[in-house]
Design an enzyme around this catalytic site. Structure first.
Site, short mmCIF file in Angstrom:
data_model
loop_
_atom_site.label_atom_id
_atom_site.label_comp_id
_atom_site.label_asym_id
_atom_site.label_seq_id
_atom_site.Cartn_x
_atom_site.Cartn_y
_atom_site.Cartn_z
NE ARG A 87 -1.08 -9.03 6.02
CZ ARG A 87 0.08 -9.65 5.81
NH1 ARG A 87 1.09 -8.98 5.25
NH2 ARG A 87 0.24 -10.92 6.12
CD GLU A 104 -2.33 -7.30 -0.90
OE1 GLU A 104 -2.04 -8.50 -0.97
OE2 GLU A 104 -1.70 -6.49 -0.21
CG HIS A 116 1.53 -8.93 -0.30
ND1 HIS A 116 0.36 -8.95 0.42
CD2 HIS A 116 2.50 -9.26 0.58
CE1 HIS A 116 0.61 -9.28 1.69
NE2 HIS A 116 1.93 -9.48 1.80
C1 DGY Z 1 3.65 -12.22 5.51
O1 DGY Z 1 4.32 -13.24 5.67
O2 DGY Z 1 2.77 -11.88 6.29
C2 DGY Z 1 3.96 -11.36 4.33
O3 DGY Z 1 3.02 -10.41 4.09
C3 DGY Z 1 4.20 -12.21 3.09
O4 DGY Z 1 5.42 -12.75 3.23
#
Ligand code: DGY
Length: 334
Positions: free
Chosen positions: A245, A274, A293
């Site tokens: 993240r 984002e 992402h």
């Molecule tokens: C999640 O699932 O948390 C990812 O960031 C996206 O697949």
């Protein structure tokens, strides 16, 4: 059609078909009236609030902010199922207080995300994106066809990879690194032992690693974990990879280190905000690989995530245990 069927709101179109054909939503349609958001992009706060006012179930994406105010405005909500492993977009405290069970999709995206982390690591180490731009932009000319110092990058074999967070994705990255002949060190808040990984304190991992790959969840304790101090502890030749993240890394401090040569390169799939802002200094740095992402973005993985999110919501609405629940205490006390 039986009366009093629960209502479920699905905040975006999901990829994939049911195993026997048909829609991935079919198992949910058997037990609930499903309303799928068909507007442009994500529903946004107002539309979510309106759609959820009468809903018992929500199947959301990581782009939906499910905060305390929204949860409090939805009196009927009993189950939230996120089509993601990360749940930092959901106020878990508020959900648990209200007795709302929250599901996520761990496991099914482990390999896809670890593959992307490793792809980014290779891309940054071997300057693949720079090379691609060089060719496309017409800089590769006959008079400088090949020369010994052209696009020199970093080796992997014999180097040390530091894995921050030794959950399933961190461990999958560690396994890939072993195949490339790397030494793997790691840090996790619980200091758990993991086969093939030397567990060290965070400053040690940062100081010893040639590559640092981030795999911790975003929580209050990990926000800004890789800030000015942590970056200064890294080798100037090191490469930072983040597929977890954005909020875990201080982007301003990172951009400064990359621009000044205090850090060799970075490869980032996630950002604090984002999409990445047009004015972000990261966009202008040649030693950063940027991705939108896309860690779990394979056909098979996204279908598996959609199926799991649907199953979680269905189970929750039926009062059954979820395959993956992030606040099981809610079920235990009910
Ligand atoms: C999640 O699932 O948390 C990812 O960031 C996206 O697949």
């Amino acid at each position: 059609m039986p009366q009093n069927r629960p209502r479920a709101f699905i905040s975006g179109a999901l990829p994939g078909r049911a195993l026997a054909g048909g829609s991935v939503l079919d198992p949910l349609r058997e037990v609930a009236d499903c309303h799928v958001w068909e507007g442009q992009g994500s529903p946004g706060e107002g539309a979510l609030r309106e759609a959820l006012h009468e809903s018992e179930g929500l199947l959301c994406l990581l782009t939906d902010r499910v905060d305390r105010a929204l949860i409090e405005a939805c009196p009927r909500l009993r189950v939230i199922s996120s089509c993601s492993v990360g749940v930092d977009h959901i106020d878990l405290g508020a959900a648990s207080e209200r007795g709302i069970v929250v599901g996520n999709t761990p496991g099914v995206l482990t390999d896809a995300t670890a593959d992307l982390a490793f792809g980014l690591l290779l891309a940054a180490a071997r300057r693949l994106v720079e090379g691609d731009r060089f060719v496309r932009e017409g800089h590769w000319r006959a008079e400088r066809r090949w020369y010994p110092s052209m696009f020199l990058g970093a080796d992997l074999s014999g180097k040390t990879l530091g894995v921050l967070g030794l959950g399933p994705i961190g461990r999958a990255v560690a396994r890939r690194a072993a195949g490339f002949g790397m030494r793997v060190v790691g840090w996790t808040r619980s200091m758990r032992e993991v086969e093939g990984v030397e567990t060290l304190a965070l400053p040690e991992v940062l100081a010893q690693s040639d590559f640092v790959s981030v795999h911790v969840a975003l929580a209050e304790e990990t926000r800004g974990l890789i800030g000015e101090k942590a970056i200064a502890a890294m080798k100037p030749t090191a490469i930072l990879i983040n597929t977890a993240r954005g909020g875990i890394v201080d982007e301003a401090a990172l951009a400064e280190a990359l621009a000044s040569g205090a850090l060799f390169a970075a490869a980032l799939d996630v950002f604090a905000d984002e999409p990445l802002a047009p004015e972000s200094p990261l966009r202008d740095l040649p030693n950063v690989v940027l991705a939108p992402h896309m860690g779990s973005a394979t056909h098979r993985t996204r279908e598996a995530m959609a199926r799991m999110a649907v199953e979680n919501l269905r189970a929750g609405l039926l009062g059954e245990p979820l395959a993956a629940c992030v606040n099981p205490e809610v079920i235990q006390r009910s």
